[in-house]
Design a protein around this motif. Structure first.
Motif, PDB file in Angstrom:
ATOM      1  N   CYS A   1       3.608  -9.050  -8.548  1.00  0.00           N
ATOM      2  CA  CYS A   1       4.645  -8.454  -9.389  1.00  0.00           C
ATOM      3  C   CYS A   1       4.087  -7.677 -10.574  1.00  0.00           C
ATOM      4  N   VAL A   2       2.770  -7.607 -10.700  1.00  0.00           N
ATOM      5  CA  VAL A   2       2.153  -6.701 -11.670  1.00  0.00           C
ATOM      6  C   VAL A   2       2.532  -5.263 -11.294  1.00  0.00           C
ATOM      7  N   ALA A   3       2.644  -5.005  -9.997  1.00  0.00           N
ATOM      8  CA  ALA A   3       3.047  -3.682  -9.503  1.00  0.00           C
ATOM      9  C   ALA A   3       4.565  -3.576  -9.559  1.00  0.00           C
TER      10      ALA A   3
ATOM     11  N   VAL B   1      -6.351  -2.838  -4.069  1.00  0.00           N
ATOM     12  CA  VAL B   1      -5.142  -2.982  -4.877  1.00  0.00           C
ATOM     13  C   VAL B   1      -4.921  -4.460  -5.200  1.00  0.00           C
ATOM     14  N   CYS B   2      -5.081  -5.328  -4.216  1.00  0.00           N
ATOM     15  CA  CYS B   2      -4.921  -6.774  -4.443  1.00  0.00           C
ATOM     16  C   CYS B   2      -5.940  -7.279  -5.471  1.00  0.00           C
ATOM     17  N   GLU B   3      -7.183  -6.822  -5.350  1.00  0.00           N
ATOM     18  CA  GLU B   3      -8.203  -7.203  -6.333  1.00  0.00           C
ATOM     19  C   GLU B   3      -7.764  -6.775  -7.728  1.00  0.00           C
ATOM     20  N   TYR B   4      -7.249  -5.557  -7.837  1.00  0.00           N
ATOM     21  CA  TYR B   4      -6.812  -5.061  -9.139  1.00  0.00           C
ATOM     22  C   TYR B   4      -5.633  -5.864  -9.678  1.00  0.00           C
TER      23      TYR B   4
ATOM     24  N   LEU C   1      -5.772   5.991  -6.464  1.00  0.00           N
ATOM     25  CA  LEU C   1      -4.896   6.634  -7.434  1.00  0.00           C
ATOM     26  C   LEU C   1      -3.517   6.886  -6.826  1.00  0.00           C
ATOM     27  N   MET C   2      -3.493   7.351  -5.578  1.00  0.00           N
ATOM     28  CA  MET C   2      -2.211   7.584  -4.910  1.00  0.00           C
ATOM     29  C   MET C   2      -1.458   6.276  -4.671  1.00  0.00           C
ATOM     30  N   ALA C   3      -2.183   5.219  -4.273  1.00  0.00           N
ATOM     31  CA  ALA C   3      -1.544   3.912  -4.065  1.00  0.00           C
ATOM     32  C   ALA C   3      -1.013   3.353  -5.383  1.00  0.00           C
ATOM     33  N   ALA C   4      -1.783   3.500  -6.455  1.00  0.00           N
ATOM     34  CA  ALA C   4      -1.353   3.008  -7.758  1.00  0.00           C
ATOM     35  C   ALA C   4      -0.094   3.728  -8.233  1.00  0.00           C
TER      36      ALA C   4
ATOM     37  N   LEU D   1       2.814   2.434  -6.079  1.00  0.00           N
ATOM     38  CA  LEU D   1       3.174   1.045  -6.371  1.00  0.00           C
ATOM     39  C   LEU D   1       3.585   0.822  -7.833  1.00  0.00           C
ATOM     40  N   ASP D   2       3.453   1.865  -8.658  1.00  0.00           N
ATOM     41  CA  ASP D   2       3.804   1.754 -10.071  1.00  0.00           C
ATOM     42  C   ASP D   2       2.959   0.691 -10.777  1.00  0.00           C
ATOM     43  N   VAL D   3       1.649   0.842 -10.630  1.00  0.00           N
ATOM     44  CA  VAL D   3       0.716  -0.092 -11.261  1.00  0.00           C
ATOM     45  C   VAL D   3       0.210   0.526 -12.545  1.00  0.00           C
TER      46      VAL D   3
END
Length: 101
Positions: free
Chosen positions: A27-29, A63-66, A93-96, A99-101
């Motif tokens: 839920c960080v994302a 992404v999970c690691e982040y 960068l595109m995934a972030a 996902l709104d990270v």
């Protein structure tokens, strides 16, 4: 019938890799948080499982690691930069962004 909220959720990549992560880290994302919101009645909230057809396994693993890194260092100062392989930077960068990270 909706399942109850679990401590862990499953994130699934476009190539079928599954990552079980804590709900709090996921839920960080912002996008994942909205998907898993029980009041949304989204399929993801009911099944505690989010499938990302546009994110491959290598990128979703980073992404999970982040997500865990961010959760761990949420209130810290002087946080070290996470290790990101240069060849993944654009996809991450595109995934972030997605996902709104």
């Amino acid at each position: 019938m909706a399942k109850h909220q679990t401590e862990y959720v499953t994130l699934v990549s476009s190539d079928g890799f599954e990552f079980k992560v804590t709900r709090s880290a996921a839920c960080v994302a912002g996008a994942i948080k909205r998907m898993l919101d029980p009041s949304s009645n989204f399929k993801e909230a009911v099944e505690n499982r989010c499938v990302f057809e546009n994110i491959n396994g290598v990128v979703l693993e980073k992404v999970c690691e982040y997500l865990y890194f961010n959760e761990k260092h949420r209130d810290s100062k002087d946080v070290p930069d996470p290790d990101i392989p240069p060849e993944l930077c654009l996809e991450l960068l595109m995934a972030a962004d997605y996902l709104d990270v």
